[in-house]
Enzyme design. Structure first.
Site, PDB file in Angstrom:
ATOM      1  N   ASP A   1      46.065  40.932  48.007  1.00 32.89           N
ATOM      2  CA  ASP A   1      45.750  40.726  46.590  1.00 32.89           C
ATOM      3  C   ASP A   1      44.893  39.491  46.369  1.00 32.89           C
ATOM      4  O   ASP A   1      43.849  39.551  45.713  1.00 32.89           O
ATOM      5  CB  ASP A   1      47.039  40.610  45.769  1.00 32.89           C
TER       6      ASP A   1
ATOM      7  N   ARG B   1      59.253  30.925  43.532  1.00 40.19           N
ATOM      8  CA  ARG B   1      58.131  31.013  42.595  1.00 40.19           C
ATOM      9  C   ARG B   1      58.027  29.823  41.632  1.00 40.19           C
ATOM     10  O   ARG B   1      56.932  29.288  41.426  1.00 40.19           O
ATOM     11  CB  ARG B   1      58.193  32.328  41.822  1.00 40.19           C
TER      12      ARG B   1
ATOM     13  N   ASP C   1      57.060  38.670  39.628  1.00 33.66           N
ATOM     14  CA  ASP C   1      56.436  37.368  39.853  1.00 33.66           C
ATOM     15  C   ASP C   1      55.537  36.935  38.705  1.00 33.66           C
ATOM     16  O   ASP C   1      55.381  35.746  38.446  1.00 33.66           O
ATOM     17  CB  ASP C   1      55.647  37.386  41.160  1.00 33.66           C
TER      18      ASP C   1
ATOM     19  N   SER D   1      54.417  45.389  51.732  1.00 30.74           N
ATOM     20  CA  SER D   1      54.206  44.180  50.954  1.00 30.74           C
ATOM     21  C   SER D   1      55.336  43.224  51.303  1.00 30.74           C
ATOM     22  O   SER D   1      56.508  43.532  51.082  1.00 30.74           O
ATOM     23  CB  SER D   1      54.216  44.510  49.458  1.00 30.74           C
TER      24      SER D   1
END
Length: 406
Positions: free
Chosen positions: A14, A95, A124, A178
C-alpha cells in the site's frame, strides 16, 4: 513552496503505491516518509532506498520500541486487555504510538497533512486519525483508499500500478497475506483466511513459532517474576523490556503457544478473520493473571473484569489519548501495586499450565482455606451469613407462596 505531506510508511504494498500516487495527485508535493520502528525487525532493512526511489524526499526510521513497550504494552498487560476474549491487541496497541511520532515529525517539518495507507474497511484508519485529532487537530488527513482519485481496489490492482511505473512490488506471488509485525505480535489476513470455513495453512503462515503439533514432546517450564504488575525477571535473570518480550516470544514460539484464529468485530461494523501470533504476550498475560488471582480481593477482581473489557475496547478503537483510557490506566496502576511475586508455568504443545505462584502480598491463607479446621475460621459462623445472604430469596419465596394460597 511545495506542500509537505508526512506519510506513515511501512514499505509494504500500500505505502509503496501511495508515494508515487501522492506525487501525481498533489502537485508534486514533498513526501516525507516516516517508519515507526516498533520491533518489526528486518522489515526496516532497505526501506530508505525503496522510499527514495519511489519519490519520497526523505525517510525517518524512528525507533520507538521502548516507548511502545513501556508506555503502551505494559499498561495493557496491567489491564489484562484482551479484545473479544482472544485478541491481544498487537496492531491496536502500536498504532497510536506510531501516529504520535507522525504528528511529532509533521510539526517539526512544517507539514500540512498526514497520510496513511489504511483502507476504508479497516480499523487502522480510525486509530491513526483519532490520534492525530487528539494531538494536532489542525493537520489535514489524507486517506487515499477513501478518495475517488484512488482507482486501485485490490492488491492485484496495486501490483499492476507499480509495474506500469517500473517499480518492483514488495510482495511475492502466492504469499500475499496482509501482515503486520511488531515486537509483540505478527498478524496475518487474506488468501484462504478470507473464508472462515477453511482451516488456516499454519505451515505456510506461521513465522514466530510452530504449530502445537510440531512443538517438542516434552514440556518446558518458565518462571516470571513481577514487581507491581511488571515482569522484571525470566527464569531468575533480570531482563530489559525488549529482552523480556523477545525471550518470551522465543520460548512461547517453540512450544506452539499464542496462536489465535479470530473472526472479530471491526470498528466499522464488519466481521474480519485473521490469525495472530503472540507467543510472548500470551505467556505474559497468563502469568500476570495467575498472580492477580493470588493477590487481589474478590471485589477488585470482579471490577477488574469490567474495566479490562472497556480498556480493551478503547485500545481496539484507537481511543488511547482519551480521558477515560488515562483514568483506567491510573486505576490499573493502583490495583497492580500488590501484583508482585513469582509465577511458574508449564508450556506443552500450545498449552499453558499453571505450575505454582508465590507473592508476599498473597491473600491465600492456608489456616483459613485448608480442609483442616484452623483457628481463624469457625464453621458455625456460616449459619448467620447464609441466613442473611439468602434472605431476599426466602422473602420472595414466601411472597409467591402467599399468592398461590389466595
Amino acid at each position: 513552496m511545495k506542500e509537505k505531506i508526512v506519510l506513515a510508511y511501512s514499505g509494504g504494498l500500500d505505502t509503496t503505491c501511495i508515494i508515487p500516487w501522492l506525487k501525481e495527485n498533489y502537485n508534486d508535493a514533498e513526501i516525507i516518509a516516516v517508519c515507526g520502528d516498533v520491533g518489526q525487525g528486518s522489515e526496516t532493512e532497505g526501506l530508505e532506498q525503496r522510499a527514495l526511489s519511489t519519490g519520497a524526499s526523505k525517510l525517518y526510521i524512528e525507533d520507538i520500541t521502548d516507548e511502545f513497550i513501556e508506555d503502551v504494552i505494559f499498561p495493557c498487560v496491567k489491564a489484562n486487555a484482551v479484545y473479544e476474549g482472544k485478541y491481544l491487541l498487537g496492531t491496536s496497541m502500536a498504532r497510536p504510538i506510531i501516529a504520535k511520532r507522525l504528528v511529532d515529525i509533521a510539526l517539526k517539518e512544517g507539514a500540512t497533512a498526514i497520510c496513511h495507507g489504511a483502507t476504508g474497511k479497516g480499523n487502522d484508519q480510525v486509530r491513526f486519525e483519532l490520534t492525530v485529532k487528539a494531538l494536532a487537530p489542525h493537520l489535514n488527513i489524507i486517506a487515499p483508499w477513501r478518495l475517488d482519485t484512488w482507482k486501485m481496489q485490490s492488491r492485484e490492482d496495486e501490483v499492476a500500478y507499480l509495474e506500469a511505473r517500473g517499480i518492483e512490488a514488495p510482495v511475492k506471488k502466492g504469499d500475499s497475506y496482509s501482515r503486520d509485525r511488531n515486537i509483540w505480535h505478527l498478524s496475518h489476513e487474506g488468501l484462504e483466511l478470507e473464508d472462515p470455513s477453511l482451516e488456516p495453512n499454519y505451515d505456510h503462515i506461521l513465522q514466530l513459532g510452530v504449530s502445537p503439533e510440531k512443538a517438542p514432546d516434552t514440556p518446558e517450564y518458565v518462571e516470571l517474576e513481577f514487581e507491581a504488575g511488571i515482569c522484571k525477571k525470566v527464569n531468575g535473570k533480570e531482563v530489559t523490556p525488549k529482552e523480556l518480550i523477545s525471550a518470551l516470544n522465543e520460548i512461547g514460539g517453540r512450544n506452539g503457544v499464542g496462536i489465535q484464529d479470530i473472526c472479530e468485530n471491526r470498528i466499522v461494523g464488519m466481521k474480519s478473520r485473521g490469525v495472530y501470533e503472540t507467543p510472548g504476550g500470551t505467556i505474559l498475560y497468563y502469568a500476570h493473571r495467575e498472580l492477580q488471582y493470588l493477590t487481589l480481593d474478590r471485589q477488585s477482581q470482579a471490577w477488574n473484569e469490567i474495566c479490562s473489557t472497556k480498556f480493551a475496547e478503547l485500545v481496539y478503537s484507537g481511543e488511547w489519548y482519551t480521558p477515560l483510557r488515562e483514568s483506567l490506566s491510573a486505576y490499573f496502576d493502583k490495583i497492580n501495586e500488590t501484583v508482585t511475586g513469582k509465577v511458574k508455568l508449564k508450556l506443552y504443545k500450545g498449552n499453558i499450565i499453571p505450575a505454582g505462584a508465590t507473592s508476599p502480598y498473597s491473600l491465600y491463607n492456608e489456616s483459613i482455606a485448608s480442609f483442616t479446621t484452623g483457628e481463624l475460621y469457625n464453621h458455625a459462623d456460616a449459619n448467620g451469613f447464609i441466613n442473611l445472604f439468602g434472605l431476599p430469596l426466602k422473602v420472595r419465596a414466601m411472597m409467591k407462596q402467599n399468592l398461590e394460597n389466595k
